[in-house]
Design an enzyme around this catalytic site. Structure first.
Site, PDB file in Angstrom:
ATOM      1  N   HIS A 167       0.820  -1.226   0.000  1.00  0.00           N
ATOM      2  CA  HIS A 167       0.000   0.000   0.000  1.00  0.00           C
ATOM      3  C   HIS A 167       0.852   1.274   0.000  1.00  0.00           C
ATOM      4  CE1 HIS A 167      -3.642  -2.249   0.508  1.00  0.00           C
ATOM      5  NE2 HIS A 167      -3.373  -2.639   1.732  1.00  0.00           N
TER       6      HIS A 167
ATOM      7  N   ASP B 162      -2.684 -10.514  -2.562  1.00  0.00           N
ATOM      8  CA  ASP B 162      -3.238 -10.034  -1.291  1.00  0.00           C
ATOM      9  C   ASP B 162      -4.680  -9.597  -1.572  1.00  0.00           C
ATOM     10  OD1 ASP B 162      -2.127  -8.675   1.565  1.00  0.00           O
ATOM     11  OD2 ASP B 162      -3.888  -7.696   0.688  1.00  0.00           O
TER      12      ASP B 162
ATOM     13  N   HIS C 223      -6.337  -7.165  -0.566  1.00  0.00           N
ATOM     14  CA  HIS C 223      -6.496  -5.717  -0.728  1.00  0.00           C
ATOM     15  C   HIS C 223      -5.785  -5.267  -1.993  1.00  0.00           C
ATOM     16  CE1 HIS C 223      -6.767  -6.594   3.669  1.00  0.00           C
ATOM     17  NE2 HIS C 223      -7.865  -5.872   3.520  1.00  0.00           N
TER      18      HIS C 223
ATOM     19  N   ASP D 168      -4.750 -12.956   3.188  1.00  0.00           N
ATOM     20  CA  ASP D 168      -6.007 -12.425   3.707  1.00  0.00           C
ATOM     21  C   ASP D 168      -7.186 -12.670   2.771  1.00  0.00           C
ATOM     22  OD1 ASP D 168      -4.723 -10.645   2.018  1.00  0.00           O
ATOM     23  OD2 ASP D 168      -4.599  -9.020   3.494  1.00  0.00           O
TER      24      ASP D 168
END
Ligand code: 3YP
Ligand code: ZN
Length: 366
Positions: A140, A176, A178, A264
Site C-alpha cells: 500500500h 493479497d 487488498h 487475507d
C-alpha cells in the site's frame, strides 16, 4: 535448484500496538492486539521449521535496503519522517492506520532489503525461486507516505532494484486481498514494470483498484486490476489467472516475476470476505511458477488469521520448493465441505470485465 528463504527475528519486533482490527483503541474500544501482530507470521515461520521444510530451503540473510535503493521509489521526505518518528519511539507511517514502534524504520528497511536479497539470489542463480517472509508489509505504501500497515514499498523497491540490475521487464502479481495500490502507483507510468492486482472489489483502500485503472502515459495498459466479488473462492481465482493474469504475463514476457502474497483472501481472514484455502494457494503458486521461466520471488504481505495463515503459507513454500511435507492442513476438509469454491456466474462476469479492459497485444516486447 533450491528455494531461498528470507526471514529475520527482527521482523517480529515491529510493534503495531493495540488497535483492534486496525482501529485505534481508546474511549469505548478496549485495547487488543493489532491484526498485524507478530504471531501470525511467527507461527508460519514455526510451521515451516517443524514441517521439516526449513532444512531443505536455502537460508538467505536479509540486509537493510540502502537509502539509494529506497529513493528509487520513495521521497526523501518520507524516509526522513519515518526515521525521525522511529527514533522518537514510534508513530504512524502516514495515513493514521499504519502504527509503528521504536526502531521500526530499521525493521522496514530490513523488510524491503529482504525482498531485494531474495531477488539477488534468484538473479545470481543461487536459488531457483525464493520466499521472503518479511514484516511490515509494503504494497500500500506510496512515494511519500505509508498506508494500510505498510511503511515502505517492499516489492516496489525490489522491482526497481531488479530494473537497476539490468532486467528489462519485471512483473508483479499481487494476490493479497487488498488492492496493491502502492506498487501500482509507483510504476503506473512505467511500461517496464507490469503490475497486476487481484483483490476483493473496493475493500481497501476504499474504492481503489477498479478495472479502469490501467496505467498512465507510457505506462498505459501496464497496470491491470481484477476486482473480485466478496465470496470468491478457488474457481474465481483460477478464472482470473486463466483469463487475465496468465495471458498478460505471457504477453509481457518478464525477466522476473514478483508475487505480493497476502493470505487475507483465505476463508478464515477477519479483515476480508473471500474463501481461499491452502489448496487454492498451492494451485496459484503452481500457476506463477509456469510464468517468467519460473524466476519467481514471493514476498509476504497481509493475512490476519494466526490459525490459518501458517497452512496457506506452507502450501506456497512447499510448492516453490517442489517438496510436500507430511503436514496436513487440519482445516482443509472443513473448508472443502462448504459450498462456494466453484466459479459462480457473477464472478465469471467480474473476471470478464477485467479481461475486456486488458490489451494483451500492447504488452508484447517492441
Ligand atoms: C489496512 C487498514 C484497514 C484494512 C487494512 C488492510 C491491510 C492489508 O492487509 N493490506 O493488504
Ligand atoms: Zn491485505
Amino acid at each position: 535448484m533450491a528455494t531461498g528463504w528470507v526471514c529475520h527475528e527482527r521482523y517480529f519486533w515491529h510493534d503495531t500496538g493495540t488497535g483492534p482490527l486496525g482501529a485505534p483503541s481508546g474511549g469505548h474500544l478496549e485495547p487488543l492486539r493489532h491484526p498485524d501482530h507478530p504471531d501470525t507470521k511467527r507461527r508460519f515461520r514455526n510451521l515451516v521449521e517443524v514441517s521439516g521444510l526449513l532444512e531443505r530451503l536455502v537460508p538467505l540473510t536479509p540486509r537493510p535496503a540502502t537509502e539509494a535503493e529506497l529513493l528509487r521509489v520513495h521521497t526523501p521526505g518520507h524516509l526522513a519522517r519515518l526515521r525521525e518518528r522511529s527514533e522518537a519511539g514510534g508513530g504512524d507511517a502516514g495515513d493514521g492506520e499504519s502504527p509503528f514502534g521504536a526502531g521500526s524504520y530499521e525493521i522496514a528497511r530490513l523488510a524491503a532489503g529482504g525482498v531485494v536479497t531474495a531477488v539477488d539470489a534468484v538473479l545470481d542463480g543461487t536459488v531457483a525461486n525464493a520466499y521472503a517472509l518479511v514484516r511490515p508489509p509494503g504494497h500500500h505504501a506510496v512515494a511519500d507516505r505509508g498506508i494500510g500497515f505498510c511503511m515502505l514499498g517492499n516489492v516496489a523497491v525490489a522491482a526497481a532494484h531488479a530494473r537497476a540490475r539490468g532486467l528489462a521487464r519485471v512483473a508483479v502479481v499481487d494476490w493479497d486481498v487488498h488492492h496493491g495500490n502502492g506498487t501500482q502507483a509507483l510504476f503506473e507510468a512505467d511500461p517496464s514494470v507490469l503490475t497486476i492486482s487481484l483483490h476483493q472489489d473496493g475493500l481497501f483502500p476504499p474504492g481503489s483498484g477498479a478495472v479502469t485503472e490501467r496505467g498512465t502515459g507510457p505506462g498505459e495498459g501496464f497496470t491491470v486490476n481484477v476486482p473480485l466479488p466478496p465470496g470468491s473462492g478457488t474457481g474465481a481465482y483460477l478464472e482470473a489467472f486463466e483469463k487475465v493474469v496468465e495471458p498478460a504475463v505471457r504477453a509481457f514476457d518478464p525477466d522476473l516475476l514478483l508475487v505480493a502474497s497476502g493470505f487475507d483472501a483465505s476463508a478464515y481472514d477477519p479483515l476480508a470476505r473471500m474463501a481461499l484455502h491452502s489448496g487454492s494457494y498451492r494451485l496459484l503458486t503452481e500457476r506463477v511458477l509456469g510464468l517468467a521461466g519460473g524466476r519467481v520471488v514471493v514476498a509476504h504481505e497481509g493475512g490476519y488469521s494466526p490459525e490459518y495463515v501458517p497452512f496457506c503459507g506452507l502450501a506456497v513454500v512447499e510448492t516453490l520448493a517442489g517438496f510436500r511435507t507430511p503436514v496436513v492442513d487440519p482445516f482443509l476438509d472443513g473448508l472443502l465441505a462448504v459450498p462456494g469454491q466453484d466459479l459462480a456466474d457473477h464472478q465469471r462476469e467480474a473476471v470478464a470485465r477485467a479481461a475486456a479492459a486488458l490489451d494483451v497485444e500492447a504488452l508484447r516486447r517492441p
